[in-house]
Design an enzyme around this catalytic site. Structure first.
Site, PDB file in Angstrom:
ATOM      1  CB  ALA A  28      28.894  64.389  23.181  1.00  0.00           C
ATOM      2  CB  CYS A  29      27.161  61.388  18.552  1.00  0.00           C
ATOM      3  SG  CYS A  29      28.525  60.303  18.993  1.00  0.00           S
ATOM      4  CB  THR A  30      24.726  66.045  16.935  1.00  0.00           C
ATOM      5  OG1 THR A  30      25.293  66.630  18.105  1.00  0.00           O
ATOM      6  CG2 THR A  30      23.424  66.753  16.599  1.00  0.00           C
TER       7      THR A  30
END
Length: 355
Positions: A28-30
């Site tokens: 998960a990344c943003t």
């Protein structure tokens, strides 16, 4: 009518959020783009991964001869622009900025479904996707104009140390504040291109992320924001905060504000959640000042932020060299300040591709 619309939006958000609970949260990344005062544009991203992603920083000059690393019909090109990039396992480009101020980031998207490759058309390894864009284009508009013609077939491969295929989507941003999100859904390339597309996370696909965010905008970020580590919740928080922080004329203050937002949507290092044993910790963060051509890097396990000034690098075809900054296991080597002179000459890595 207003109540009915609100209820419809609520139901849609609940359905999408429920779907999110059944989606793997292992990676998960943003990423988001800040539009500031005086033409300031800053792009930030977090890299969340369940194990050490083996990241190092690389300087690539202009004039590099490249191959798409996807078999005998791989697309070929010579880099027009020099760049600074963050690698993944030293076999892929995960993040970076070129000397024209174009930024590319790849994030995990489990729904990605790439076209079947016929073995004869031009092909590009997924590992080189971001680098292809950084090497060839100065703006988002220029990149989109080429990519929408489908000049190659993306070919994926297994994640190092795992048996599943890599599934990514790509975000682009430039010094004008323009932005694009490129995904492959049901074997078809989908491009979302607008200055308004400031935020990208992971699942669900981008149009569904926008629907969820519309629901949270009705509530208002000063009333309540979702607080979990799920991609949809991080999307809502980043979307609110990136436009709530001050649009300062002071570049240092603007960088500090952007860092505060990307830290807000990061996942605590070493977090343990028994019901989601594969949830990812944030390993590192980058913040990129498009106007000043500064590339900031922050590891989760070291005390300092450091940066590269692209305006002070030799990226020329004639005398520029490939150089590497070794960040160590888990990006644990300590650096501070401007680190242009700490890179060492190195042979370029080979992009991962089908063998």
């Amino acid at each position: 009518m207003r109540l009915r619309t609100s209820l419809s939006a609520t139901c849609a958000a609940i359905l999408l959020s429920t779907a999110m609970l059944t989606t793997s949260a292992a990676q998960a990344c943003t990423r988001f783009v800040y539009h500031g005062a005086g033409g300031q544009v800053i792009t930030a991203r977090s890299m969340d991964w369940k194990t050490d992603v083996g990241t190092n920083l690389w300087i690539f000059p202009r004039g590099m001869e490249r191959t798409g690393q996807a078999g005998p019909n791989s697309v070929q090109w010579t880099s027009k622009y020099g760049s600074v990039i963050a690698s993944g396992y030293d076999i892929s480009t995960t993040d970076g900025m070129n000397e024209a101020g174009l930024v590319a980031n790849v994030l995990w998207l489990v729904e990605s479904d790439y076209p079947a490759y016929d073995g004869t058309s031009p092909a590009l390894s997924l590992a080189a996707w971001a680098q292809y864009v950084l090497d060839n284009f100065a703006t988002v508009e220029e990149a989109v104009a080429t990519l929408e013609k489908n000049p190659f077939t993306i070919v994926t491969d297994t994640v190092p140390g795992e048996e599943r295929l890599a599934t990514l989507h790509l975000s682009l941003s430039d010094g004008s504040g323009d932005s694009a999100i490129i995904e492959y859904i049901d074997g078809r390339q989908v491009i979302h291109h607008s200055r308004d597309y400031q935020v990208m996370t992971n699942s669900p696909v981008f149009d569904q992320q926008l629907a969820l965010n519309a629901y949270w905008k009705q509530i208002g970020g000063t009333v309540m924001l979702p607080g979990t580590n799920r991609a949809s919740d991080r999307f809502a928080r980043a979307s609110f905060y990136v436009n709530a922080i001050p649009k300062s004329e002071d570049a240092v203050e603007a960088i500090a504000s952007v860092f505060s937002v990307i830290r807000n949507v990061s996942v605590p290092y070493g977090i343990t959640t028994p019901d989601q044993p594969n949830i990812s910790s944030t390993r590192w963060r980058t913040v990129v000042d498009h106007k000043r051509r500064l590339y900031f890097f922050e590891s989760a396990v070291t005390p300092n932020v450091f940066w590269i000034d692209l305006t002070k690098l030799d990226l020329s075809r004639e005398t520029g060299t490939v150089r590497k900054l070794d960040l160590g296991p888990n990006q644990s080597h300590i650096h501070s300040g401007m680190v242009n002179d700490q890179f060492k000459d190195s042979q370029p890595f080979t992009f991962l591709g089908p063998r």
